[in-house]
Design a protein around this motif. Structure first.
Motif, PDB file in Angstrom:
ATOM      1  N   ASP A   9       5.650   8.037  35.916  1.00  0.00           N
ATOM      2  CA  ASP A   9       5.599   7.489  37.674  1.00  0.00           C
ATOM      3  C   ASP A   9       7.025   8.809  37.690  1.00  0.00           C
ATOM      4  O   ASP A   9       6.437   9.962  38.700  1.00  0.00           O
ATOM      5  N   GLU A  10       8.374   8.976  37.133  1.00  0.00           N
ATOM      6  CA  GLU A  10       8.742  10.399  37.271  1.00  0.00           C
ATOM      7  C   GLU A  10       7.963  11.696  37.062  1.00  0.00           C
ATOM      8  O   GLU A  10       8.440  13.121  37.561  1.00  0.00           O
ATOM      9  N   LYS A  11       7.338  11.421  35.837  1.00  0.00           N
ATOM     10  CA  LYS A  11       6.877  12.905  35.046  1.00  0.00           C
ATOM     11  C   LYS A  11       5.720  13.100  35.988  1.00  0.00           C
ATOM     12  O   LYS A  11       5.079  14.381  35.840  1.00  0.00           O
ATOM     13  N   ALA A  12       5.130  12.165  36.440  1.00  0.00           N
ATOM     14  CA  ALA A  12       3.740  12.503  37.408  1.00  0.00           C
ATOM     15  C   ALA A  12       4.297  13.079  38.726  1.00  0.00           C
ATOM     16  O   ALA A  12       3.312  14.340  39.041  1.00  0.00           O
ATOM     17  N   LYS A  13       5.308  12.471  39.104  1.00  0.00           N
ATOM     18  CA  LYS A  13       5.812  13.621  40.096  1.00  0.00           C
ATOM     19  C   LYS A  13       6.142  14.673  40.320  1.00  0.00           C
ATOM     20  O   LYS A  13       5.670  15.601  41.391  1.00  0.00           O
ATOM     21  N   ARG A  14       7.085  15.212  39.279  1.00  0.00           N
ATOM     22  CA  ARG A  14       7.461  16.881  38.729  1.00  0.00           C
ATOM     23  C   ARG A  14       6.227  17.224  38.815  1.00  0.00           C
ATOM     24  O   ARG A  14       5.829  18.249  39.026  1.00  0.00           O
ATOM     25  N   THR A  15       5.179  17.139  38.085  1.00  0.00           N
ATOM     26  CA  THR A  15       3.438  17.706  37.976  1.00  0.00           C
ATOM     27  C   THR A  15       3.100  18.049  39.413  1.00  0.00           C
ATOM     28  O   THR A  15       2.621  18.471  39.721  1.00  0.00           O
ATOM     29  N   GLU A  16       2.650  17.168  39.239  1.00  0.00           N
ATOM     30  CA  GLU A  16       2.065  17.092  41.058  1.00  0.00           C
ATOM     31  C   GLU A  16       2.247  17.683  42.292  1.00  0.00           C
ATOM     32  O   GLU A  16       1.647  18.468  42.758  1.00  0.00           O
ATOM     33  N   GLN A  17       3.812  18.280  41.931  1.00  0.00           N
ATOM     34  CA  GLN A  17       4.859  18.677  42.740  1.00  0.00           C
ATOM     35  C   GLN A  17       4.361  20.086  42.130  1.00  0.00           C
ATOM     36  O   GLN A  17       4.038  21.378  42.825  1.00  0.00           O
ATOM     37  N   GLU A  20       1.006  21.223  42.891  1.00  0.00           N
ATOM     38  CA  GLU A  20       0.605  21.451  44.446  1.00  0.00           C
ATOM     39  C   GLU A  20       0.715  22.671  45.159  1.00  0.00           C
ATOM     40  O   GLU A  20       0.407  23.873  45.040  1.00  0.00           O
ATOM     41  N   ARG A  47      -1.321  10.451  34.224  1.00  0.00           N
ATOM     42  CA  ARG A  47      -1.133  11.544  34.154  1.00  0.00           C
ATOM     43  C   ARG A  47       0.003  11.347  32.795  1.00  0.00           C
ATOM     44  O   ARG A  47       1.363  11.678  32.127  1.00  0.00           O
ATOM     45  N   CYS A  72       1.319  20.913  33.806  1.00  0.00           N
ATOM     46  CA  CYS A  72      -0.065  20.960  34.780  1.00  0.00           C
ATOM     47  C   CYS A  72      -1.119  21.724  33.921  1.00  0.00           C
ATOM     48  O   CYS A  72      -2.331  21.344  34.102  1.00  0.00           O
TER      49      CYS A  72
END
Ligand code: IPE
Ligand code: IPE
Ligand code: MG
Ligand code: MG
Ligand code: MG
Length: 288
Positions: A9-17, A20, A47, A72
């Protein structure tokens, strides 16, 4: 598994930001192309590959930022591979990441172009990391020696059972190569020494194979609502898979053996590799 979920979850958030931000910089694109790419890329999913890129960098250097362009890029390449994999000319599936496949939603032409664009722009993203060796390894892993090559072989071995050495090669290419380069590239960008790079590369190879064996098993025993794609797709297309060759029990045993090898590959790391150790079990025990 909760600790793995938190890591992913933490890595997904960084990647999705970061994704974006990358998308926001393309102000010259037709809205439909952006919409179709976003539809597949930002749909709910694991992810895994970005988590591997960021996690490898963290193991090597204690921080992950250098691997963010790679994280990414591999997710974009992976998503393109899914869009094309689902097309009528390939696996002809209607459901992906819990929603209608890209070609069902936007038509085949837009789906193909969304995939093409995502593959191309993945290398724009990756170039930001400024490491030519990594760019070349990602190209090989997505192209001639990896995913695209493996996808061709996967189609050639529909309606005839691939022998075990060929099946292993198909899986190494179509799925293993991108997973391997996610780990290895993350380690390279973080400046890994030769020993750590070799160990993490071995880890990536083993989890790559275990991951696709688990995917083959989930195609049979999974639940559509969990895997977010149709159950029985491989059987319907008479694919060569590990369960079709060995049966489910032996396929599970091989996934376990391969997972054990992945854990062994981490033997010389300490607490910094805890998340990667837990990830091994997750990869073979997952239900999604
Ligand atoms: C599915 O990949 C295709 C394979 C290579 C097996 P994932 O299981 O990682 O799919 P997402 O990214 O979570 O949707
Ligand atoms: C595809 O393998 C691997 C890719 C390169 C997309 P599968 O065809 O088994 O993947 P799923 O099961 O459709 O996700
Ligand atoms: Mg396929
Ligand atoms: Mg498929
Ligand atoms: Mg599958």
């Amino acid at each position: 598994l909760t600790e793995v979920a938190a890591f992913l979850d933490e890595k997904a958030k960084r990647t999705e930001q970061a994704l974006e931000t990358h998308f926001a910089s393309w102000n010259d694109a037709p809205p439909l192309l952006i919409e179709a790419m976003r539809y597949s890329l930002f749909a709910p999913c694991k992810r895994l590959r970005p988590a591997l890129a960021l996690g490898a960098a963290e193991i090597v250097a204690g921080e992950e930022a250098t691997a963010l362009p790679l994280a990414c890029a591999v997710e974009m390449i992976h998503t393109y591979s899914l869009i094309h994999d689902d097309l009528p000319a390939m696996d002809n599936d209607d459901l992906r990441r819990g929603q209608p496949t890209a070609h069902k939603k936007y038509g085949e032409a837009v789906a193909i172009l969304a995939g093409d664009t995502m593959l191309t722009m993945a290398f724009d993203m990756l170039a930001q990391a400024g490491n030519i060796a990594v760019i070349r390894e990602v190209a090989a892993a997505a192209g001639v020696s990896g995913m695209a090559a493996g996808q061709l072989m996967d189609l050639q071995y529909e309606n005839q059972q691939a022998p075990i050495e060929i099946l292993r090669d198909i899986h190494r290419r179509k799925t293993g190569a991108l997973i391997r380069v996610s780990v290895r590239g993350g380690a390279m960008l973080a400046g890994a020494n030769a020993d750590d790079l070799a160990a993490l590369t071995r880890y990536g190879e083993c989890i790559g194979l275990a991951f696709q064996i688990a995917d083959d098993i989930l195609d049979i025993v999974g639940e559509e609502s969990r895997i977010g794609k149709p159950v029985g797709s491989d059987v319907a297309r008479n694919k060569s898979t590990y369960p079709s060759l060995l049966g489910i029990e032996q396929a599970r045993a091989l996934a376990c053996e391969t997972a054990a090898e992945a854990e062994e590959a981490l033997a010389n790391f300490g607490a910094e590799a805890t998340a990667f150790r837990s990830l091994v079990r997750y990869i073979i025990d997952r239900d999604q």
